[in-house]
Design a protein around this motif. Sequence first.
Motif, short mmCIF file in Angstrom:
data_model
loop_
_atom_site.label_atom_id
_atom_site.label_comp_id
_atom_site.label_asym_id
_atom_site.label_seq_id
_atom_site.Cartn_x
_atom_site.Cartn_y
_atom_site.Cartn_z
N GLY A 128 5.33 5.33 -16.47
CA GLY A 128 6.16 6.83 -17.86
C GLY A 128 7.57 6.87 -17.50
N ARG A 129 7.64 8.75 -18.46
CA ARG A 129 9.30 8.97 -17.69
C ARG A 129 9.14 9.00 -16.40
NH1 ARG A 129 8.98 13.54 -22.43
NH2 ARG A 129 9.09 12.10 -24.80
N LEU A 130 8.33 8.76 -15.76
CA LEU A 130 8.55 9.59 -14.75
C LEU A 130 8.40 8.35 -13.82
CD1 LEU A 130 7.18 13.73 -13.79
CD2 LEU A 130 9.61 12.51 -14.72
N VAL A 131 8.78 8.35 -12.33
CA VAL A 131 8.31 7.13 -11.57
C VAL A 131 7.86 7.51 -10.88
CG1 VAL A 131 9.46 5.29 -10.48
CG2 VAL A 131 10.71 6.09 -11.63
N PRO A 132 6.12 7.36 -10.71
CA PRO A 132 5.64 7.09 -8.95
C PRO A 132 6.11 7.49 -7.89
CG PRO A 132 4.44 5.76 -10.49
CD PRO A 132 5.73 5.82 -10.84
N ASP A 133 6.65 8.12 -7.02
CA ASP A 133 6.88 8.34 -5.29
C ASP A 133 6.58 7.16 -4.89
OD1 ASP A 133 7.29 8.95 -2.41
OD2 ASP A 133 8.65 9.97 -3.63
N GLU A 134 7.55 5.89 -4.73
CA GLU A 134 7.10 4.84 -3.77
C GLU A 134 6.11 5.59 -2.46
OE1 GLU A 134 9.10 1.37 -2.13
OE2 GLU A 134 10.61 2.07 -3.16
N ILE A 139 1.63 5.62 0.28
CA ILE A 139 1.09 5.65 1.61
C ILE A 139 -0.70 5.96 0.95
CG2 ILE A 139 -0.12 7.97 2.63
CD1 ILE A 139 2.81 8.47 3.15
N ALA A 140 -1.22 6.17 -0.40
CA ALA A 140 -2.13 6.70 -1.04
C ALA A 140 -2.90 5.19 -0.68
CB ALA A 140 -2.02 7.42 -2.12
N CYS A 141 -2.53 4.15 -1.03
CA CYS A 141 -3.11 3.12 -1.18
C CYS A 141 -3.43 1.91 0.20
CB CYS A 141 -1.71 2.37 -2.08
SG CYS A 141 -1.45 1.90 -3.94
N ARG A 142 -2.94 2.59 0.96
CA ARG A 142 -3.33 2.36 3.15
C ARG A 142 -4.20 3.31 3.13
NH1 ARG A 142 2.90 2.73 4.30
NH2 ARG A 142 2.23 4.54 4.70
N LYS A 143 -4.17 3.99 2.05
CA LYS A 143 -5.53 5.25 3.24
C LYS A 143 -6.90 4.53 2.08
CE LYS A 143 -3.38 9.81 3.79
NZ LYS A 143 -3.34 11.19 3.09
N LEU A 144 -6.97 4.55 0.47
CA LEU A 144 -7.79 3.64 -0.53
C LEU A 144 -7.89 2.42 0.12
CD1 LEU A 144 -9.38 4.40 -2.78
CD2 LEU A 144 -7.70 3.27 -3.95
N SER A 145 -6.84 1.41 0.37
CA SER A 145 -7.52 0.59 0.81
C SER A 145 -9.24 0.42 2.85
CB SER A 145 -6.43 -0.09 1.76
OG SER A 145 -5.18 -1.27 0.95
N VAL A 146 -8.75 1.04 3.36
CA VAL A 146 -8.98 1.26 4.36
C VAL A 146 -10.50 2.15 3.56
CG1 VAL A 146 -10.03 2.73 6.54
CG2 VAL A 146 -7.12 2.03 5.84
N ILE A 148 -11.73 1.42 0.54
CA ILE A 148 -12.57 0.00 0.20
C ILE A 148 -12.88 -0.98 0.89
CG2 ILE A 148 -12.04 1.17 -2.73
CD1 ILE A 148 -9.64 -0.60 -2.84
N GLY A 149 -12.74 -0.99 1.62
CA GLY A 149 -12.57 -2.75 2.48
C GLY A 149 -11.38 -3.81 2.06
N ARG A 150 -10.48 -3.67 0.98
CA ARG A 150 -9.46 -4.49 0.18
C ARG A 150 -8.36 -3.84 0.75
NH1 ARG A 150 -14.32 -4.17 -2.02
NH2 ARG A 150 -14.74 -6.29 -3.24
N HIS A 151 -7.51 -5.10 0.67
CA HIS A 151 -5.77 -4.74 0.77
C HIS A 151 -5.37 -4.31 -1.13
CE1 HIS A 151 -4.73 -5.16 4.75
NE2 HIS A 151 -6.17 -6.42 5.01
N LEU A 152 -4.46 -3.20 -1.04
CA LEU A 152 -4.28 -3.35 -2.19
C LEU A 152 -2.21 -3.99 -2.29
CD1 LEU A 152 -5.42 0.05 -3.17
CD2 LEU A 152 -5.99 -1.80 -4.19
N ASN A 153 -2.04 -4.69 -3.59
CA ASN A 153 -1.21 -5.33 -3.59
C ASN A 153 -0.47 -4.80 -4.85
OD1 ASN A 153 1.61 -6.28 -3.23
ND2 ASN A 153 0.87 -8.42 -4.17
N VAL A 154 0.04 -3.32 -4.87
CA VAL A 154 1.07 -2.71 -6.71
C VAL A 154 1.73 -4.04 -6.78
CG1 VAL A 154 1.00 -0.31 -7.46
CG2 VAL A 154 -0.21 -1.11 -4.75
N HIS A 155 2.06 -3.84 -8.35
CA HIS A 155 3.51 -3.87 -9.07
C HIS A 155 3.29 -2.84 -9.84
CE1 HIS A 155 2.33 -8.03 -7.55
NE2 HIS A 155 1.19 -7.75 -8.00
N VAL A 156 4.56 -2.13 -9.16
CA VAL A 156 5.16 -1.45 -10.36
C VAL A 156 5.84 -0.72 -11.56
CG1 VAL A 156 5.87 1.66 -10.68
CG2 VAL A 156 4.28 0.63 -8.79
#
Length: 214
Positions: A128-134, A139-146, A148-156
């Motif tokens: 929205g008005r604010l953009v997530p800090d890249e 970092i959050a996606c890397r931790k989550l990948s571990v 859930i056992g899957r890589h995350l490819n994020v399109h913002v």
Amino acid sequence: MSAADFLLAPEVQKLLKVVFAAPTNGFSVAELARKAKLNADEVERTQEHLLKCGILTRRKSEADEPETVEANTSFVFYNELRSIALKSFAAAEPIRAMLRSKFKDSVLRAFVLGEDEDATVQLVVVHGRLVPDESEMSIACRKLSVSIGRHLNVHVISSAKYAALTPGDDLGARLADLSAVEIVSQGETKAKPAVEREGLLQSARKRLAALARR
């Protein structure tokens, strides 16, 4: 075990979350208990149900090694069940929880597009008005990948870009596909929609209308 049992039983979901994350790996009762955070009795009982259903299969082990089970990739509904797991308890729920807690002020909407052959989950985040800090998002996606056992490819993308997408665009077509699942809807977070800037023509029309009323 009925279909409802499969979809709703917490023990089944926890077990399949682990197994479907690495379908070619063999898991012992002790390993499943540790990874799924269940006790050994719960694992053995649930495992037997899934073996009888054909969802899991036993893997041959050496004499001095414990018996293991793995996903039965030959099961007639394997792809469908793994897809359900991806869209619900195995990936979508942890991703949703992460976005709604860590990025509640910036994430307006989010979609899971599906999973590639290399176990990479494609995620679209609409801000929205604010953009997530890249850096924080990475970092959050890397931790989550571990976990859930899957890589995350994020399109913002911005809400303006999202609104402008059409079925003719690659991303627009993927979002329109039945396999895409919205995991964060507008209004579920504290993120505010971006303020649209008026075009020159629209602004000029408003000025003329104001002058005409004088």
